[in-house]
Design an enzyme around this catalytic site. Structure first.
Site, PDB file in Angstrom:
ATOM      1  N   HIS A  96       0.822  -1.199   0.000  1.00  0.00           N
ATOM      2  CA  HIS A  96       0.000   0.000   0.000  1.00  0.00           C
ATOM      3  C   HIS A  96       0.860   1.254   0.000  1.00  0.00           C
ATOM      4  O   HIS A  96       0.499   2.274  -0.592  1.00  0.00           O
ATOM      5  CB  HIS A  96      -0.936  -0.008   1.209  1.00  0.00           C
ATOM      6  CG  HIS A  96      -1.785  -1.238   1.259  1.00  0.00           C
ATOM      7  ND1 HIS A  96      -2.460  -1.650   2.363  1.00  0.00           N
ATOM      8  CD2 HIS A  96      -2.042  -2.162   0.306  1.00  0.00           C
ATOM      9  CE1 HIS A  96      -3.106  -2.773   2.093  1.00  0.00           C
ATOM     10  NE2 HIS A  96      -2.853  -3.108   0.859  1.00  0.00           N
ATOM     11  N   CYS A 130      -5.688  -0.501 -19.764  1.00  0.00           N
ATOM     12  CA  CYS A 130      -5.291   0.303 -18.595  1.00  0.00           C
ATOM     13  C   CYS A 130      -4.285  -0.392 -17.670  1.00  0.00           C
ATOM     14  O   CYS A 130      -4.135   0.004 -16.527  1.00  0.00           O
ATOM     15  CB  CYS A 130      -6.512   0.739 -17.802  1.00  0.00           C
ATOM     16  SG  CYS A 130      -7.436  -0.631 -17.096  1.00  0.00           S
TER      17      CYS A 130
HETATM   18  C1  PEP Z   1      -4.881  -4.669 -14.323  1.00  0.00           C
HETATM   19  O1  PEP Z   1      -5.031  -5.777 -13.828  1.00  0.00           O
HETATM   20  O2  PEP Z   1      -4.237  -4.466 -15.371  1.00  0.00           O
HETATM   21  C2  PEP Z   1      -5.464  -3.479 -13.694  1.00  0.00           C
HETATM   22  C3  PEP Z   1      -5.432  -2.305 -14.280  1.00  0.00           C
HETATM   23  O3  PEP Z   1      -5.973  -3.648 -12.446  1.00  0.00           O
HETATM   24  P1  PEP Z   1      -5.083  -3.739 -11.129  1.00  0.00           P
HETATM   25  O4  PEP Z   1      -3.668  -3.469 -11.509  1.00  0.00           O
HETATM   26  O5  PEP Z   1      -5.656  -2.756 -10.202  1.00  0.00           O
HETATM   27  O6  PEP Z   1      -5.305  -5.163 -10.735  1.00  0.00           O
END
Ligand code: PEP
Ligand code: MG
Length: 749
Positions: A363, A679
């Site tokens: 975190h 993303c």
């Molecule tokens: C991902 O898995 O690419 C994503 C954007 O979500 P997180 O990194 O929050 O799991």
């Protein structure tokens, strides 16, 4: 020292203290200590070996061995019996040294006539500074009392070393914490920075190591432990329902009541140590054990003991956390570890952060990223090496820390910072421009966010909006579940900031917890494979209470304005439908309660499991948009844990299989006209980003700091030509297109 051990060792410690008090040069003190120790232990030889550099031990003083060998005899870590003690941190006690494993005879010392050998590590807070040795001609093993007594001397020596008692101009030691030191850790957040050390937990300095009156010391210890116990009980009484915090406090209580811990300290006191020194000796032993324990749970408990010892030392010395030092203007925070809440409190005033522990997914790392503060994690020994105010340079790109750097390092490092600053200026100059490639393709660049601390980046990064708002971060940085009212307030601020920044859109992702994102106040689930376990939308659908509360908060915060939502980790259509139904339910409730609901709601999904890529066309027609979560998708595609250092970098994003898979998703979405974005972290890596754009991913969401570099490269790239390069490499049978792409880019200049 076979008889009357306690009073003998008290006498010896008393003489050591006098030695320290004398106004003598460092070398003279070292010589005197070897003399006193040999005399008091009834051994012919006593020698002190100290580290000259990380790997070399040097004979720094001796009683009994040839004087010419002092500062001449050197050995490497692990070499000979002395090297063995240094490497293992453990005592070697033998009646017959020459027949011991690893024995190495050093002719210049004249030690061939000595048979028995007792070596103990000189350690301070778990760090080995050298080795203290006694030897005798007589073939005998040293008694446990003698071993103990020598360990106490070694401890005092370590403290004296720390206090600079042996510093001198000639052959003596140079002062500790003055040498340039480079520490290699890992990248938590990229970026380079320079500043001065600010210790999150300043060290307690113990200056009175030796005491004459054991009874008084014992009383002081008892009183301090009592005070500690009371404060731990109070903390426990006031603790919230936080499983992890309770576990720590229970451990504190267990140690505070531990008879063994207390008895060992009492023994140290009876041999002449002050109460503080006795606590520190125990603390040092716990630290040394810490580095050897692989089990995470045990390590955590040893950490708890370490924290508790610090509290006890503060009570005994009267040194509070506030040491009176003022924070430098350019603080680089140095800590063993830090919680997200504490880090947020420091906020943007920090220039950099260096942690002795930590992980990429921690975190603290999440917060450091949101604040765009360079962070190095796993920097070994940083908390014992660094002093408040030390000059420090942090290279978050390489995971390297230069403590008290010398001039050449300073110059090279400043050049690097200047180059990065130049690049930033370049990026600033294209901030308002759209990312259009040389072949005329318009790529939309969005930013990922999750904390209010991210909001200023909406303006200054040039992001067209928030492509992924990770709502779980608001839950992770607190130590209790946020209320709906709190969430409404946070979401409103996000929506308003996006509006002020030019009516930019925000995609809120509903709570994505589980796997690496464990809420401190939720009952932990013991799962064999958390990444494949009960997480994200699975939790949301099985225990809809929190999701409903969150959906209501989002609807209320929008105050009638358009709202865009997305669900994490949807693996099949049915999950999306069920989650979509929750949105409808929440709308109905909000209406009933008399709140205005958004004029328009778009609901999409993350695509993070390969299964969803093969859902039916109807699914793609139903969802309003899809965003590829490359981090998770890649981990499942290659079956390589994104949190596991051993495998997380093993497979290239530009691997032909993965790119082809992504391209198929592009084709499916384009067949149904479903808006698609990407993303994951790869969107923010310039080379990866142009390849994603080349295969048709025209909407990318990334860390704000990546937008400049990615845009700059897109504007200099012909994506059509790049696509041909990718296809050629694929046809040639390359495993990854990276080589071909890099060559093309170099050729392009
Ligand atoms: C991902 O898995 O690419 C994503 C954007 O979500 P997180 O990194 O929050 O799991
Ligand atoms: Mg994910």
């Amino acid at each position: 020292m076979p008889d009357g051990t306690e009073s003998e060792s008290r006498k010896l410690l008393g003489r050591l203290r006098d030695t320290m008090a004398e106004d003598a040069a460092g070398q003279a003190r070292l010589d005197k200590i070897t003399h006193l120790t040999a005399d008091s232990m009834g051994s012919e030889v006593c020698s002190i070996y100290l580290f000259r550099d990380e790997d070399t031990l040097e004979l720094c003083a001796t009683e009994g061995l040839k004087k010419e060998a002092v500062h001449q005899t050197r050995m490497r870590m692990g070499e000979g019996l002395v090297g063995r003690v240094a490497r293992s941190g453990k005592v070697v006690n033998t009646a017959d040294a020459p027949s011991e494993r690893g024995f190495r005879y050093m002719p210049e010392t004249g030690e061939e006539i000595y048979s028995s050998f007792l070596g103990v590590p000189i350690q301070r807070l778990g760090e080995t500074l050298g080795v203290l040795v006694v030897q005798t001609k007589q073939k005998r093993e040293f008694t446990s009392d003698e071993v103990y007594a020598l360990e106490v001397v070694a401890m005092v020596l370590a403290e004296m070393t720390e206090l600079g008692a042996f510093v001198g101009d000639t052959a003596a030691l140079s002062a500790r914490h003055t040498q340039p030191t480079m520490l290699r850790g890992g990248t938590g957040q990229e970026g380079t920075t320079e500043g001065h050390v600010w210790l999150h937990e300043p060290r307690v300095m113990v200056t009175n190591l030796v005491a004459d009156d054991p009874e008084r010391e014992s009383e002081r210890l008892a009183a301090a432990i009592e005070q500690l116990r009371v404060s731990v009980d109070e903390m426990l009484a006031g603790a919230v329902e936080d499983a992890e915090q309770l576990e720590v406090l229970e451990a504190y209580r267990m140690f505070a009541n531990s008879k063994g811990w207390r008895r060992r300290m009492e023994e140290d006191i009876s041999r002449g140590l002050s109460a503080e020194a006795a606590v520190e000796k125990e603390q040092s032993a716990a630290r040394a054990r810490m580095s050897q324990v692989a089990d995470n749970y045990l390590r955590e408990r040893l950490h708890d003991l370490d924290d508790l010892s610090n509290r006890l030392l503060r009570i005994l010395t009267g040194q509070g956390k506030d040491t009176g030092a003022s924070m430098p203007a350019d603080p680089i925070l140095v800590a063993r570890n830090i919680g997200p809440g504490e880090l947020l409190e420091y906020g943007r005033q920090l220039r950099g952060i260096v942690l002795e522990e930590g992980s990429v997914g921690s975190h603290a790392a999440v917060v450091a990223r949101a604040l765009a503060i360079p962070l190095v994690i796993n920097a070994p020994r940083i908390t014992t090496e660094a002093l408040n105010g030390d000059h420090i340079m942090v290279d978050g790109d390489q995971g390297i820390v230069h403590l008290r750097p010398d001039d050449t390092v300073v110059t090279a490092f400043r050049d690097k910072i200047a180059m990065q600053a130049e690049a930033q200026e370049r990026y600033a100059s294209i901030r308002q421009k759209p990312a259009v490639s040389l072949c005329g393709k318009r790529i939309s660049l969005y930013m990922n966010a999750g904390l209010l601390a991210d909001l200023p980046s909406l303006e200054n990064s040039g992001a067209e909006g928030v492509g992924l708002f990770r709502t779980e971060l608001q839950f992770l940085v607190r130590n209790k579940m946020p209320s709906r009212t709190e969430l409404v307030r946070v979401y409103k601020r996000v929506i308003e900031a996006a509006e002020t920044a030019g009516h930019k859109p925000v995609i809120f992702r509903t709570l994505d917890i589980g796997s690496d994102k464990v809420l401190p106040y939720m009952k932990p689930t013991d799962e064999p494979n958390p990444a494949l376990g009960w997480r994200a939308i699975r939790v949301g659908l099985d225990r809809p209470g929190v999701m409903r509360m969150q959906l209501q908060a989002l609807l209320r915060a929008s105050e009638g304005r358009p709202l865009t939502l997305m669900f994490p980790f949807v693996a099949q259509w049915e999950e999306f439908r069920a989650a979509r139904a929750e949105v409808d339910k929440a709308i109905a409730i909000e209406r009933k309660l008399g709140h205005v609901v958004p004029e328009k709601i778009s609901v999409g999904t993350m695509l993070e499991t390969p299964s969803l890529a093969y859902a039916s066309n109807k699914f793609f027609e139903e969802v309003e948009f899809v965003s590829i979560g490359g981090n998770d998708l890649k981990q499942f595609f290659f079956a390589a844990d994104r949190e596991n250092e051993r495998v997380r970098r093993r497979y290239d994003t530009l691997n032909v299989s993965f790119l082809t898979f992504l391209e198929q998703i592009v084709q499916r979405c384009s067949a149904t006209g479903t808006p698609l974005s990407f993303c994951g972290e790869d969107a923010g890596r310039p080379i990866e980003a142009i390849c994603l754009a080349a295969i048709g991913l025209h909407r990318l969401s990334m860390r704000p700091a990546s937008i400049g570099p990615v845009k700059s490269l897109i504007m200099r790239t012909d994506l059509d030509a790049l696509y041909d390069v990718i296809c050629d490499a694929r046809e040639r049978g390359e495993q990854s297109v990276r080589g071909a792409v890099m060559e093309y880019m170099r050729w392009q200049g």
